[in-house]
Design a protein around this motif. Structure first.
Motif, PDB file in Angstrom:
ATOM      1  N   LEU A 298      20.883  -3.396 -29.471  1.00 34.20           N
ATOM      2  CA  LEU A 298      22.221  -3.185 -28.911  1.00 34.20           C
ATOM      3  C   LEU A 298      23.082  -4.423 -29.114  1.00 34.20           C
ATOM      4  CD1 LEU A 298      21.432  -1.446 -25.493  1.00 34.20           C
ATOM      5  CD2 LEU A 298      21.877  -0.397 -27.708  1.00 34.20           C
ATOM      6  N   VAL A 302      28.284  -3.559 -26.444  1.00 35.86           N
ATOM      7  CA  VAL A 302      27.769  -2.296 -25.915  1.00 35.86           C
ATOM      8  C   VAL A 302      27.120  -2.516 -24.542  1.00 35.86           C
ATOM      9  CG1 VAL A 302      26.005  -0.517 -26.237  1.00 35.86           C
ATOM     10  CG2 VAL A 302      27.473  -1.179 -28.147  1.00 35.86           C
ATOM     11  N   LYS A 305      29.668  -2.991 -21.807  1.00 43.03           N
ATOM     12  CA  LYS A 305      30.356  -1.772 -21.377  1.00 43.03           C
ATOM     13  C   LYS A 305      29.526  -0.956 -20.387  1.00 43.03           C
ATOM     14  CE  LYS A 305      33.191  -1.268 -25.553  1.00 43.03           C
ATOM     15  NZ  LYS A 305      33.462  -0.452 -26.773  1.00 43.03           N
ATOM     16  N   SER A 306      28.201  -1.183 -20.384  1.00 40.68           N
ATOM     17  CA  SER A 306      27.314  -0.501 -19.423  1.00 40.68           C
ATOM     18  C   SER A 306      26.375  -1.530 -18.801  1.00 40.68           C
ATOM     19  CB  SER A 306      26.503   0.592 -20.118  1.00 40.68           C
ATOM     20  OG  SER A 306      27.331   1.579 -20.677  1.00 40.68           O
ATOM     21  N   LYS A 329      13.630  10.424 -31.715  1.00 43.17           N
ATOM     22  CA  LYS A 329      14.554  10.229 -32.835  1.00 43.17           C
ATOM     23  C   LYS A 329      13.801  10.263 -34.169  1.00 43.17           C
ATOM     24  CE  LYS A 329      18.297   7.577 -30.669  1.00 43.17           C
ATOM     25  NZ  LYS A 329      19.037   6.285 -30.675  1.00 43.17           N
ATOM     26  N   ARG A 336      20.586  10.799 -33.305  1.00 44.62           N
ATOM     27  CA  ARG A 336      20.527   9.341 -33.439  1.00 44.62           C
ATOM     28  C   ARG A 336      21.675   8.647 -32.715  1.00 44.62           C
ATOM     29  NH1 ARG A 336      16.785   7.622 -36.871  1.00 44.62           N
ATOM     30  NH2 ARG A 336      15.777   9.125 -38.263  1.00 44.62           N
ATOM     31  N   GLY A 337      22.736   9.373 -32.450  1.00 44.25           N
ATOM     32  CA  GLY A 337      23.879   8.780 -31.773  1.00 44.25           C
ATOM     33  C   GLY A 337      23.740   8.712 -30.271  1.00 44.25           C
ATOM     34  N   LEU A 338      22.561   9.028 -29.767  1.00 44.10           N
ATOM     35  CA  LEU A 338      22.308   9.015 -28.329  1.00 44.10           C
ATOM     36  C   LEU A 338      22.570   7.618 -27.763  1.00 44.10           C
ATOM     37  CD1 LEU A 338      21.088  10.786 -26.017  1.00 44.10           C
ATOM     38  CD2 LEU A 338      18.893   9.757 -26.588  1.00 44.10           C
ATOM     39  N   THR A 339      23.363   7.532 -26.686  1.00 41.00           N
ATOM     40  CA  THR A 339      23.672   6.230 -26.093  1.00 41.00           C
ATOM     41  C   THR A 339      22.525   5.756 -25.212  1.00 41.00           C
ATOM     42  OG1 THR A 339      24.773   7.192 -24.155  1.00 41.00           O
ATOM     43  CG2 THR A 339      26.137   6.722 -26.097  1.00 41.00           C
ATOM     44  N   PHE A 340      22.312   4.452 -25.206  1.00 44.53           N
ATOM     45  CA  PHE A 340      21.207   3.862 -24.448  1.00 44.53           C
ATOM     46  C   PHE A 340      21.372   4.101 -22.947  1.00 44.53           C
ATOM     47  CE2 PHE A 340      18.428   0.433 -22.943  1.00 44.53           C
ATOM     48  CZ  PHE A 340      17.348   0.594 -23.804  1.00 44.53           C
ATOM     49  N   SER A 341      22.594   4.031 -22.485  1.00 44.73           N
ATOM     50  CA  SER A 341      22.835   4.187 -21.041  1.00 44.73           C
ATOM     51  C   SER A 341      22.552   5.613 -20.567  1.00 44.73           C
ATOM     52  CB  SER A 341      24.277   3.814 -20.694  1.00 44.73           C
ATOM     53  OG  SER A 341      25.199   4.632 -21.398  1.00 44.73           O
ATOM     54  N   SER A 342      22.658   6.591 -21.462  1.00 41.62           N
ATOM     55  CA  SER A 342      22.488   7.982 -21.054  1.00 41.62           C
ATOM     56  C   SER A 342      21.059   8.294 -20.616  1.00 41.62           C
ATOM     57  CB  SER A 342      22.890   8.923 -22.198  1.00 41.62           C
ATOM     58  OG  SER A 342      22.012   8.777 -23.308  1.00 41.62           O
TER      59      SER A 342
END
Length: 376
Positions: A298, A302, A305-306, A329, A336-342
Motif C-alpha cells: 500500500l 492510501v 485515507k483509511s 485474488k 484485484r481492485g478490492l480495497t484493503f480497508s474493505s
C-alpha cells in the motif's frame, strides 16, 4: 449490626496474639471466615502478602493491639462482601495499611453503600477502590457526595458516573480537578458539542475532561484551528489526543510517520480522519506500517485515507485477512481492485461470511489457511 461480618462463636481470645503479631505478623490466630471454606483468609497471611516496610509493620502492630480485636476482621470481611478477592485485599491493604484500623460499620460501610447506590458493582469495587484508596478516608457528606453531584451534572446518568470512576477514580478526591471539570464542559457545550460526546469524554477520558482549565481551553482552540467540527465525534477524540500529548511527543509522532513516506500534510489528514493514530506507540506504528507498505504494497497516501487500518491488530486481523484475500485474488475469485480497508475494517463474523464461507467448496483449506496465519 455487624453480626454477619464476625461469627459470634469466635472468642476474643483467639483473635488476640500481640506477641506474634509484633514479629512481622507471623501468627495464626486472627481468622476471618466466609461462607465458603475455601475462601478462609487469615489476617496474618493477608498482611504478610502486602510486603509492608518494617516501620509500617511495627506501627500497625502497635495500633492494632489498642483496638477492638474484631475490628480488622470486620474490615476484611466487609471488603470480601463487596467483591474483593484475597489478592485484591492484599493490594488494597498494601496501599493503605491503616484501613484495618477503620470502623467497618460506621466509617467504611456508608461509603460502600453510597457507591453501590449509584451503580458500582462487586466487579467494579476492587478496581475503583484500589485505584484510589482516598475514597475510604474522605468524608462522605462533605467530599464524596458533593463531588459525585458535580460529576453527575456533566453526564447523562449514573452509569456514566461509574464509568468515569473506573477510568479515573482519583477524580472524586481531587477537589481542583472536579472544579475545573465544570468550566471545561461548559466550553464544549457553548461550542455545541452534543451531550453524548461530552459524556464520552467525561466517562471514558476523565483525565482530559478534568484537566486544568487553561490547558483544556488551549487544546480546544488547537483542535478548532485544525478544522475539527464540534458536532462530530472526532472533535472530542482529537481533544483527547492533544490534551494527552506534550509538544515533544506530538512532533516525534510526525517524524515516525515521515520515515514511512508521510508528509506533514498527510499526517494531519490521517489525524483528522482517525485521531487515535497519533497515540500509537513507535513500535506499533513501525510494525504495522512495515507490513502495510512492504508486504501489502500500500502507498502512504492510501493508508492515510483509511488510517483506521493502523489500529487493527496486526497478528490477529491484518496478516491473516491479507493472506486470505491474496489467495482469493490468485485464484481469480475476487477482483484485484478490492480495497484493503474493505476487508480489514469489518467484523470477524462479516469477514468469514464474505471472504471465507462462500469459497469453501472451491478452496476447502481456505479456513485452515486463515487460522494458520492468525496469532492467538
Amino acid at each position: 449490626m455487624f453480626h454477619f461480618l464476625i461469627p459470634r462463636f469466635i472468642p476474643h481470645t483467639t483473635l488476640q496474639c500481640p506477641y506474634v503479631f509484633s514479629r512481622l505478623f507471623n501468627f495464626r490466630s486472627f481468622s476471618v471466615f466466609s461462607n465458603h471454606p475455601s475462601d478462609n483468609l487469615t489476617l496474618s497471611n493477608l498482611i504478610n502478602s502486602c510486603d509492608l516496610s518494617p516501620e509500617t509493620s511495627l506501627k500497625l502492630s502497635t495500633r492494632l493491639k489498642l483496638v477492638n480485636p474484631d475490628g480488622p476482621n470486620a474490615v476484611i470481611q466487609l471488603f470480601r462482601s463487596y467483591g474483593f478477592s484475597d489478592s485484591q485485599l492484599s493490594k488494597l491493604v498494601k496501599k493503605r495499611p491503616f484501613l484495618l484500623l477503620s470502623d467497618a460499620e460506621n466509617t467504611l460501610l456508608p461509603k460502600l453503600e453510597f457507591l453501590r447506590s449509584i451503580g458500582v458493582s462487586n466487579i467494579d469495587f476492587p478496581k475503583i477502590l484500589t485505584g484510589n484508596t482516598s475514597f475510604l478516608v474522605a468524608n462522605l457528606e462533605k467530599n464524596l457526595i458533593p463531588r459525585y453531584e458535580i460529576v453527575r451534572s456533566l453526564v447523562r446518568d449514573n452509569k456514566e458516573v461509574v464509568s468515569a470512576l473506573k477510568h479515573g477514580s482519583w477524580i472524586f478526591y481531587n477537589h481542583s480537578m472536579v472544579n475545573d471539570s465544570v468550566p471545561n464542559v461548559e466550553v464544549l457545550r457553548k461550542l455545541g458539542v452534543p451531550q453524548r460526546f461530552v459524556s464520552l469524554l467525561v466517562s471514558y477520558f476523565p483525565s482530559v475532561a478534568f484537566n486544568k482549565h487553561s490547558v483544556f481551553v488551549e487544546a480546544v482552540n488547537s483542535v478548532i484551528e485544525m478544522g475539527f467540527n464540534p458536532l462530530k465525534l472526532n472533535f472530542v477524540l482529537a481533544l483527547r489526543v492533544i490534551v494527552s500529548m506534550d509538544k515533544e511527543n506530538w512532533e516525534s509522532k510526525f517524524k515516525i510517520y515521515e520515515r514511512w513516506g508521510w508528509s506533514r500534510d498527510i499526517c494531519l489528514l490521517a489525524f483528522q480522519k482517525r485521531p487515535q493514530c497519533m497515540l500509537m506507540s513507535e513500535k506499533s506504528i513501525n510494525k504495522t506500517m512495515k507490513f502495510l507498505v512492504k508486504d501489502a504494497g500500500l502507498s502512504p497516501e492510501v493508508i492515510a485515507k483509511s488510517p483506521a487500518i493502523l489500529s487493527r491488530n496486526l497478528e490477529k486481523v491484518l496478516v491473516p485477512r491479507f493472506a486470505v484475500v491474496k489467495i482469493l485474488k490468485s485464484r481469480g475469485l475476487k477482483k484485484r481492485g478490492l480495497t484493503f480497508s474493505s476487508f480489514t475494517l469489518i467484523s470477524e463474523e462479516k469477514f468469514l461470511e464474505k471472504y471465507v464461507t462462500p469459497f469453501q467448496k472451491d478452496l476447502p483449506l481456505l479456513l485452515d489457511a486463515y487460522k494458520a496465519t492468525k496469532s492467538d
